[in-house]
Design a protein around this motif. Structure first.
Motif, PDB file in Angstrom:
ATOM      1  N   GLN A 290      44.724  45.494  60.115  1.00 31.06           N
ATOM      2  CA  GLN A 290      44.027  45.827  58.878  1.00 31.06           C
ATOM      3  C   GLN A 290      42.608  45.287  58.863  1.00 31.06           C
ATOM      4  O   GLN A 290      41.685  45.926  58.381  1.00 31.06           O
ATOM      5  CB  GLN A 290      44.817  45.284  57.680  1.00 31.06           C
TER       6      GLN A 290
ATOM      7  N   LEU B 204      39.194  47.379  58.381  1.00 36.19           N
ATOM      8  CA  LEU B 204      38.255  47.111  57.301  1.00 36.19           C
ATOM      9  C   LEU B 204      36.858  46.907  57.852  1.00 36.19           C
ATOM     10  O   LEU B 204      35.866  47.416  57.301  1.00 36.19           O
ATOM     11  CB  LEU B 204      38.714  45.880  56.515  1.00 36.19           C
TER      12      LEU B 204
ATOM     13  N   THR C  50      34.549  40.744  47.816  1.00 37.90           N
ATOM     14  CA  THR C  50      35.957  40.480  47.547  1.00 37.90           C
ATOM     15  C   THR C  50      36.493  41.623  46.717  1.00 37.90           C
ATOM     16  O   THR C  50      35.743  42.544  46.350  1.00 37.90           O
ATOM     17  CB  THR C  50      36.143  39.151  46.793  1.00 37.90           C
ATOM     18  N   SER C  51      37.779  41.569  46.398  1.00 37.32           N
ATOM     19  CA  SER C  51      38.360  42.662  45.628  1.00 37.32           C
ATOM     20  C   SER C  51      37.754  42.778  44.245  1.00 37.32           C
ATOM     21  O   SER C  51      37.834  43.830  43.609  1.00 37.32           O
ATOM     22  CB  SER C  51      39.876  42.487  45.512  1.00 37.32           C
ATOM     23  N   GLY C  52      37.128  41.688  43.756  1.00 38.43           N
ATOM     24  CA  GLY C  52      36.593  41.749  42.399  1.00 38.43           C
ATOM     25  C   GLY C  52      35.116  41.467  42.296  1.00 38.43           C
ATOM     26  O   GLY C  52      34.561  41.452  41.192  1.00 38.43           O
TER      27      GLY C  52
END
Length: 557
Positions: free
Chosen positions: A511, A515, A541-543
Motif C-alpha cells: 500500500q 501511495l 495526513t488523512s485530515g
C-alpha cells in the motif's frame, strides 16, 4: 368484349414521356454518340466545344459511313443498323434519343442516296409527332451532331470526354487535342481470348479493389459487374478479372441507362469463363496461397494446381485491442511447426511470456490458418488444442483458462507457483506439455472494468516488476469502449494505464508503494513551479495538508 388474341406494342403516347426515359448526363450522351460513331465504322471522332454569343454548343463529328435514313434517328427502337451489326451488338435504336429534350442539329451523309442531309430538332419536338424538315447538306461523309449544352455539361465536358475516350477503340480529339487512350487490360498478368471477349486477370492488393469498380468494357463504356474473384489466405493478394467485350451478343446491357448487365445465360457463361481464367492464371504463376477449398474447385474445373506454399507466419499473441494486432511477416516452414489457434488475449498474452522463456513445444509456434486444412503439409502439423494456467496459492490449487474462472477463494497478487499447461494433438494422439510461468490472468463473467477487476496472479520470486505486469494487463485486457464516459481512445488508454499501474504496485509492492506512486504521478508535473533556490516540503495526513517552503543555502565552499 374480351379479344381472342392480343399482341405486344408500344403505345403512341410513349413518345410524350421520352424526356423522362433519357435524363442523361454529358458523359452518358458522349458515350452514346461515340458508340454510334464506332458502329458506323468511324476511325476518328472529333469533339468540339463551341462558344457562341447565345450559348455553348457541343459538336461531335465522325468519319463513319453516315446515317442512310433520317427517319431512323427519331424512331424510338429503330436502329437502322445492318443485319451484321444487329446480330453482333443488339443495338436498341435509342442512341440519339439520349439527346431527348435538347435542341439538336444533325448533319449526315446517306450512302444509298449519295448525298448529305440536315435536320434541326427543336427541344420541344422530341415529345410530339410533329414533322421535322430534312434539307440537303454538303457534308461529304460521316455524321455531325451539334447540341446546345446546359450549364452543368459545360462544367464537366472536358473530364467527361476524357473518361469516355479512355478505353474507346476509336481515336478521339477534343478541340483538336488527341485524348489519352489505354488498353482496358493493360497490366494484366494473364489474358485469355475467346467467345467474343478478352478476359484479363490481375493480382492486386486487397485494399486496391472494390466490388463497385468497373470491370466490364463495352467498347469504351465501363460498368461494374459481379464477376468471380479469388482472395489468397493471409497476406496473399486478390485475383480479379476485367473483361473486354469484342463481339459477344449474348452479353447485353440493361436499357436505356446501359449501366448494368442483363442477367442471362450469356453473363452466366462469362462468369464461368472468368472463374477458369483466374485459376489458369494462378497455375501459370506456379505458386499460390489459396485455401484448400479453392484448390479443390480448380481441380473440379480441370485445372491442376500445386498445393499452397508450405509456410506460415510466426505466432504473436493477440492484444485485446484488435487495432494493435498484426502478422509478424516472419515465415516459418517445416514439419516441426506447431499450430496456435486463436485464444483470448487474456490467456494468450501471459502464455506468450511463458513460452518465450521456456518453449515446451519443440518447434516454432505459427498462426493456425485452417483454410489450409486438407493440404498434406498442413494436416501433419502438431496443433495446440488447450491452454491453461495451474496456480498454487498456499493450500489452494486451481486452474484458469479462457473458459475457467478463478475460484472465489483465489487472492489477487502473489502465487507460490504458476504452470502453463497445454494439450497438443499430433498424428491422431494427444500430448500434454507444461512450463513455468510468471504471470497469469483470470477471466470473469462479471467484468466491470478490466484494469481493476481482472484476476491477476504473479509467481513469487520472479523478476517481473509491477509495471511489467501492468503493461501486460493492458495488452491482455484494454480495449476502447464506445460507452465509456471518457472522451477519446487516448483518454481511456491513459486512464487504464494509470489504474492498472497503481493496482499492480499496491498488489505486489504494498500500500505504501502504491501511495507513493500515486502522489508522484499527481505532483510530477508541478516541479517546474519550484524555483531553483527553494525546497517545498508537503506533509499530508488523512485530515490535514501542510506545505513548507524553505530556501536552499548556497554551498559555502
Amino acid at each position: 368484349m374480351i379479344p381472342a388474341m392480343i399482341a405486344t406494342a408500344v403505345a403512341p403516347e410513349t413518345i410524350t414521356k421520352v424526356t423522362r426515359l433519357f435524363n442523361n448526363t454529358a458523359y452518358d450522351v458522349v458515350c452514346e454518340l461515340f458508340q454510334n460513331a464506332r458502329r458506323a465504322g468511324a476511325t476518328l471522332v472529333a469533339v468540339t466545344v463551341i462558344t457562341a454569343s447565345d450559348a455553348t454548343y457541343l459538336q461531335v463529328v465522325d468519319d463513319g459511313h453516315g446515317i442512310a435514313d433520317p427517319a431512323s434517328i427519331v424512331t424510338l427502337g429503330r436502329s437502322g443498323w445492318s443485319d451484321d451489326t444487329r446480330r453482333a451488338e443488339d443495338p436498341a435504336g435509342m442512341g440519339v434519343f439520349s439527346l431527348a429534350g435538347r435542341d439538336v442539329i444533325i448533319r449526315s451523309y446517306s450512302q444509298p442516296d449519295r448525298q448529305g442531309w440536315m435536320a434541326h430538332i427543336p427541344a420541344m419536338a422530341w415529345e410530339t409527332s410533329r414533322p421535322i424538315a430534312i434539307s440537303s447538306d454538303p457534308i461529304p461523309y460521316g455524321t455531325s451532331i451539334t447540341v446546345r449544352m446546359p450549364e452543368a455539361w459545360v462544367k464537366t465536358i472536358e473530364s467527361d470526354v476524357a473518361k469516355a475516350s479512355r478505353h474507346f477503340p476509336v481515336a478521339v480529339t477534343l478541340n483538336d487535342t488527341a485524348q489519352e487512350q489505354n488498353d482496358w487490360l493493360a497490366d494484366a498478368v494473364h489474358v485469355e481470348t475467346g467467345n467474343g471477349t478478352r478476359i484479363g486477370i490481375f493480382n492486386v492488393a486487397t485494399n486496391h479493389h472494390s466490388v463497385t469498380d468497373p470491370n466490364l468494357n463495352f467498347h469504351g463504356v465501363t460498368i461494374p459487374c459481379r464477376l468471380p474473384h479469388l482472395h489468397e489466405v493471409d497476406r496473399g493478394g486478390r485475383w480479379i478479372a476485367r473483361v473486354d467485350i469484342v463481339n459477344a451478343p449474348g452479353i447485353q446491357l440493361v436499357l436505356p441507362a446501359r449501366k448494368e448487365v442483363v442477367e442471362n445465360d450469356g453473363i452466366a457463361a462469362l462468369r464461368l469463363a472468368v472463374h477458369c481464367a483466374l485459376y489458369r492464371a494462378i497455375a501459370a504463376r506456379g505458386c499460390h496461397r489459396l485455401a484448400f477449398d479453392q484448390w479443390c474447385e480448380a481441380r473440379d474445373l480441370g485445372i491442376v494446381l500445386p498445393e499452397a506454399e508450405p509456410y506460415l507466419f510466426a505466432w504473436v499473441a493477440p492484444a485485446a485491442d484488435t487495432s494493435r494486432n498484426y502478422e509478424t511477416g516472419e515465415r516459418k516452414a517445416g514439419a516441426s511447426m506447431v499450430l496456435m489457434p486463436d485464444f483470448d488475449a487474456l490467456i494468450a498474452q501471459p502464455a506468450e511470456r511463458a513460452i518465450t522463456a521456456h518453449n515446451p513445444f519443440g518447434g516454432p509456434l505459427v498462426e493456425a490458418k485452417d483454410a489450409f486444412a486438407g493440404y498434406g503439409w498442413y494436416d501433419t502439423l502438431a496443433r495446440i488444442e488447450t491452454l491453461a494456467f495451474d496456480i498454487v496459492q498456499g493450500e489452494h490449487r486451481f486452474t484458469v483458462s479462457d473458459t475457467i474462472e478463478p475460484p472465489c477463494e483465489a487472492e489477487n497478487g502473489w502465487a507460490d507457483s504458476i504452470t502453463l499447461n497445454a494439450t497438443l494433438s499430433h498424428a491422431g494422439a494427444s500430448v500434454e506439455v507444461a512450463c513455468d510461468a510468471d504471470v497469469a490472468f483470470g477471466t470473469s463473467s462479471e467484468f466491470y472494468y478490466p484494469a481493476l477487476d481482472t484476476a491477476v496472479f504473479v509467481r513469487r520470486g520472479c523478476d517481473v516488476s509491477a509495471l511489467d505486469v501492468a503493461d501486460l494487463l493492458e495488452s491482455a485486457a484494454f480495449s476502447a469502449n464506445e460507452d465509456s464516459d471518457a472522451d477519446s481512445y487516448d483518454t481511456q488508454q491513459e486512464r487504464f494505464q494509470r489504474d492498472a499501474a497503481q493496482r499492480m504496485v499496491r498488489l505486489l509492492e504494498g500500500q505504501d508503494a502504491a501511495l507513493e506512486r500515486r502522489l508522484r504521478d499527481l505532483l510530477s508535473g508541478y516541479s517546474l513551479l519550484v524555483p531553483d533556490d527553494r525546497a517545498v516540503t508537503i506533509t499530508v495526513t488523512s485530515g490535514e495538508l501542510t506545505i513548507a517552503i524553505t530556501p536552499i543555502l548556497a554551498d559555502a565552499s
